[in-house]
Design a protein around this motif. Structure first.
Motif, PDB file in Angstrom:
ATOM      1  N   PHE A  73      10.376  17.971   5.048  1.00  0.00           N
ATOM      2  CA  PHE A  73      10.006  17.173   6.203  1.00  0.00           C
ATOM      3  C   PHE A  73      11.303  16.720   6.855  1.00  0.00           C
ATOM      4  O   PHE A  73      12.196  16.218   6.178  1.00  0.00           O
ATOM      5  CB  PHE A  73       9.222  15.912   5.784  1.00  0.00           C
ATOM      6  CG  PHE A  73       7.744  16.053   5.879  1.00  0.00           C
ATOM      7  CD1 PHE A  73       7.104  15.906   7.091  1.00  0.00           C
ATOM      8  CD2 PHE A  73       6.985  16.317   4.758  1.00  0.00           C
ATOM      9  CE1 PHE A  73       5.729  16.015   7.187  1.00  0.00           C
ATOM     10  CE2 PHE A  73       5.620  16.430   4.838  1.00  0.00           C
ATOM     11  CZ  PHE A  73       4.988  16.284   6.060  1.00  0.00           C
ATOM     12  N   TYR A  74      11.412  16.931   8.160  1.00  0.00           N
ATOM     13  CA  TYR A  74      12.529  16.399   8.920  1.00  0.00           C
ATOM     14  C   TYR A  74      12.053  15.072   9.495  1.00  0.00           C
ATOM     15  O   TYR A  74      11.061  15.011  10.217  1.00  0.00           O
ATOM     16  CB  TYR A  74      12.930  17.356  10.040  1.00  0.00           C
ATOM     17  CG  TYR A  74      13.961  16.783  10.979  1.00  0.00           C
ATOM     18  CD1 TYR A  74      15.305  16.757  10.623  1.00  0.00           C
ATOM     19  CD2 TYR A  74      13.603  16.265  12.216  1.00  0.00           C
ATOM     20  CE1 TYR A  74      16.257  16.236  11.483  1.00  0.00           C
ATOM     21  CE2 TYR A  74      14.537  15.745  13.080  1.00  0.00           C
ATOM     22  CZ  TYR A  74      15.866  15.729  12.706  1.00  0.00           C
ATOM     23  OH  TYR A  74      16.803  15.204  13.550  1.00  0.00           O
ATOM     24  N   ILE A  75      12.752  13.983   9.143  1.00  0.00           N
ATOM     25  CA  ILE A  75      12.366  12.651   9.592  1.00  0.00           C
ATOM     26  C   ILE A  75      13.548  12.046  10.337  1.00  0.00           C
ATOM     27  O   ILE A  75      14.673  12.031   9.831  1.00  0.00           O
ATOM     28  CB  ILE A  75      11.961  11.754   8.410  1.00  0.00           C
ATOM     29  CG1 ILE A  75      10.786  12.378   7.658  1.00  0.00           C
ATOM     30  CG2 ILE A  75      11.607  10.349   8.893  1.00  0.00           C
ATOM     31  CD1 ILE A  75      10.388  11.647   6.390  1.00  0.00           C
TER      32      ILE A  75
ATOM     33  N   ILE B 249       0.828  -1.213   0.000  1.00  0.00           N
ATOM     34  CA  ILE B 249       0.000   0.000   0.000  1.00  0.00           C
ATOM     35  C   ILE B 249       0.863   1.265   0.000  1.00  0.00           C
ATOM     36  O   ILE B 249       0.649   2.147  -0.831  1.00  0.00           O
ATOM     37  CB  ILE B 249      -1.001  -0.019   1.176  1.00  0.00           C
ATOM     38  CG1 ILE B 249      -2.021  -1.130   0.943  1.00  0.00           C
ATOM     39  CG2 ILE B 249      -1.693   1.332   1.327  1.00  0.00           C
ATOM     40  CD1 ILE B 249      -2.965  -1.353   2.081  1.00  0.00           C
ATOM     41  N   PRO B 250       1.878   1.410   0.888  1.00  0.00           N
ATOM     42  CA  PRO B 250       2.671   2.650   0.831  1.00  0.00           C
ATOM     43  C   PRO B 250       3.473   2.796  -0.455  1.00  0.00           C
ATOM     44  O   PRO B 250       3.597   3.908  -0.982  1.00  0.00           O
ATOM     45  CB  PRO B 250       3.606   2.563   2.032  1.00  0.00           C
ATOM     46  CG  PRO B 250       3.170   1.434   2.846  1.00  0.00           C
ATOM     47  CD  PRO B 250       2.220   0.625   2.055  1.00  0.00           C
ATOM     48  N   VAL B 251       3.992   1.694  -0.983  1.00  0.00           N
ATOM     49  CA  VAL B 251       4.749   1.788  -2.238  1.00  0.00           C
ATOM     50  C   VAL B 251       3.812   2.120  -3.392  1.00  0.00           C
ATOM     51  O   VAL B 251       4.132   2.936  -4.258  1.00  0.00           O
ATOM     52  CB  VAL B 251       5.541   0.486  -2.496  1.00  0.00           C
ATOM     53  CG1 VAL B 251       6.150   0.478  -3.883  1.00  0.00           C
ATOM     54  CG2 VAL B 251       6.627   0.322  -1.445  1.00  0.00           C
ATOM     55  N   GLY B 252       2.636   1.523  -3.401  1.00  0.00           N
ATOM     56  CA  GLY B 252       1.645   1.844  -4.434  1.00  0.00           C
ATOM     57  C   GLY B 252       1.188   3.279  -4.342  1.00  0.00           C
ATOM     58  O   GLY B 252       0.996   3.953  -5.360  1.00  0.00           O
TER      59      GLY B 252
ATOM     60  N   ASN C  21       0.262  12.961  -1.568  1.00  0.00           N
ATOM     61  CA  ASN C  21       1.551  13.173  -0.919  1.00  0.00           C
ATOM     62  C   ASN C  21       1.423  13.132   0.603  1.00  0.00           C
ATOM     63  O   ASN C  21       2.198  12.451   1.281  1.00  0.00           O
ATOM     64  CB  ASN C  21       2.123  14.521  -1.374  1.00  0.00           C
ATOM     65  CG  ASN C  21       3.489  14.796  -0.806  1.00  0.00           C
ATOM     66  OD1 ASN C  21       4.386  13.967  -0.881  1.00  0.00           O
ATOM     67  ND2 ASN C  21       3.649  15.974  -0.240  1.00  0.00           N
ATOM     68  N   TYR C  22       0.442  13.838   1.144  1.00  0.00           N
ATOM     69  CA  TYR C  22       0.312  13.883   2.602  1.00  0.00           C
ATOM     70  C   TYR C  22      -0.295  12.610   3.174  1.00  0.00           C
ATOM     71  O   TYR C  22       0.011  12.241   4.308  1.00  0.00           O
ATOM     72  CB  TYR C  22      -0.432  15.139   3.036  1.00  0.00           C
ATOM     73  CG  TYR C  22       0.434  16.350   2.783  1.00  0.00           C
ATOM     74  CD1 TYR C  22       1.676  16.465   3.396  1.00  0.00           C
ATOM     75  CD2 TYR C  22       0.059  17.325   1.881  1.00  0.00           C
ATOM     76  CE1 TYR C  22       2.502  17.544   3.145  1.00  0.00           C
ATOM     77  CE2 TYR C  22       0.882  18.414   1.626  1.00  0.00           C
ATOM     78  CZ  TYR C  22       2.100  18.505   2.260  1.00  0.00           C
ATOM     79  OH  TYR C  22       2.925  19.560   2.000  1.00  0.00           O
ATOM     80  N   ILE C  23      -1.117  11.919   2.417  1.00  0.00           N
ATOM     81  CA  ILE C  23      -1.571  10.593   2.855  1.00  0.00           C
ATOM     82  C   ILE C  23      -0.381   9.640   2.910  1.00  0.00           C
ATOM     83  O   ILE C  23      -0.257   8.824   3.831  1.00  0.00           O
ATOM     84  CB  ILE C  23      -2.685  10.049   1.930  1.00  0.00           C
ATOM     85  CG1 ILE C  23      -3.963  10.856   2.116  1.00  0.00           C
ATOM     86  CG2 ILE C  23      -2.957   8.574   2.206  1.00  0.00           C
ATOM     87  CD1 ILE C  23      -5.060  10.512   1.127  1.00  0.00           C
ATOM     88  N   ASN C  24       0.518   9.763   1.956  1.00  0.00           N
ATOM     89  CA  ASN C  24       1.713   8.917   1.946  1.00  0.00           C
ATOM     90  C   ASN C  24       2.607   9.203   3.158  1.00  0.00           C
ATOM     91  O   ASN C  24       3.110   8.277   3.797  1.00  0.00           O
ATOM     92  CB  ASN C  24       2.489   9.118   0.650  1.00  0.00           C
ATOM     93  CG  ASN C  24       3.543   8.065   0.455  1.00  0.00           C
ATOM     94  OD1 ASN C  24       3.398   6.934   0.900  1.00  0.00           O
ATOM     95  ND2 ASN C  24       4.616   8.434  -0.222  1.00  0.00           N
ATOM     96  N   PHE C  25       2.819  10.473   3.490  1.00  0.00           N
ATOM     97  CA  PHE C  25       3.595  10.795   4.683  1.00  0.00           C
ATOM     98  C   PHE C  25       2.906  10.269   5.937  1.00  0.00           C
ATOM     99  O   PHE C  25       3.566   9.819   6.877  1.00  0.00           O
ATOM    100  CB  PHE C  25       3.833  12.300   4.811  1.00  0.00           C
ATOM    101  CG  PHE C  25       5.022  12.780   4.022  1.00  0.00           C
ATOM    102  CD1 PHE C  25       6.298  12.355   4.332  1.00  0.00           C
ATOM    103  CD2 PHE C  25       4.861  13.681   2.986  1.00  0.00           C
ATOM    104  CE1 PHE C  25       7.395  12.799   3.621  1.00  0.00           C
ATOM    105  CE2 PHE C  25       5.949  14.134   2.271  1.00  0.00           C
ATOM    106  CZ  PHE C  25       7.217  13.687   2.585  1.00  0.00           C
TER     107      PHE C  25
END
Length: 151
Positions: free
Chosen positions: A112-114, A45-48, A90-94
């Motif tokens: 974004f600082y991660i 799901i995240p890669v898709g 984009n923000y759903i992915n983050f």
């Protein structure tokens, strides 16, 4: 004039939904071999979603480069809708990155600082650029009460 602006942005919202559905439909086509490297996580799901975001980013970049300044209503709706649809994905992915790995994340201007597992990185956020362009165009349309030629 306000009716024309609201009609224009209703077209933008409709095309945003269509682009979101199109982008999300392409998500399962993303090549993935992460389960061999991260056996504890289901990353399809995240890669898709990242792949969908990439497709929507390409649509946004191409539409901005080719159609900026056009007087055609459809081309302007495409620019605004592609910026909104990319920003949403984009923000759903983050958010999914945060839910899956639980890193420390800070939203900074354009980045974004991660921080995860002792490693820190700055990730350039194209979603902010897309939103800035969208709100700039919104402000400009409201200020000038622009009308576009129909298709």
């Amino acid at each position: 004039m306000a009716e024309k602006i609201t009609t224009y942005y209703s077209y933008v919202l409709a095309l945003t939904i269509i682009l979101l559905l199109f982008g999300l439909a392409l998500g399962p086509l993303a090549p993935i071999d992460e389960p061999t490297y991260f056996p504890g996580y289901d990353l399809q799901i995240p890669v898709g979603l990242s792949f969908s975001g990439f497709i929507l980013l390409i649509i946004f970049i191409i539409s901005v480069i080719l159609f900026w300044g056009s007087k055609n209503i459809f081309l302007n709706v495409l620019i605004d809708a592609s910026s909104l649809s990319f920003s949403i994905v984009n923000y759903i992915n983050f958010y999914l990155v945060y839910v899956i790995w639980k890193p420390i994340m800070y939203l900074l201007p354009f980045f974004f600082y991660i921080r995860y597992d002792g490693i820190s990185t700055l990730v350039f956020d194209f979603g902010q650029i897309a939103l800035i362009i969208f709100f700039y165009r919104l402000y400009k349309n409201i200020k000038t009460r622009r009308t576009y030629k129909s298709v």
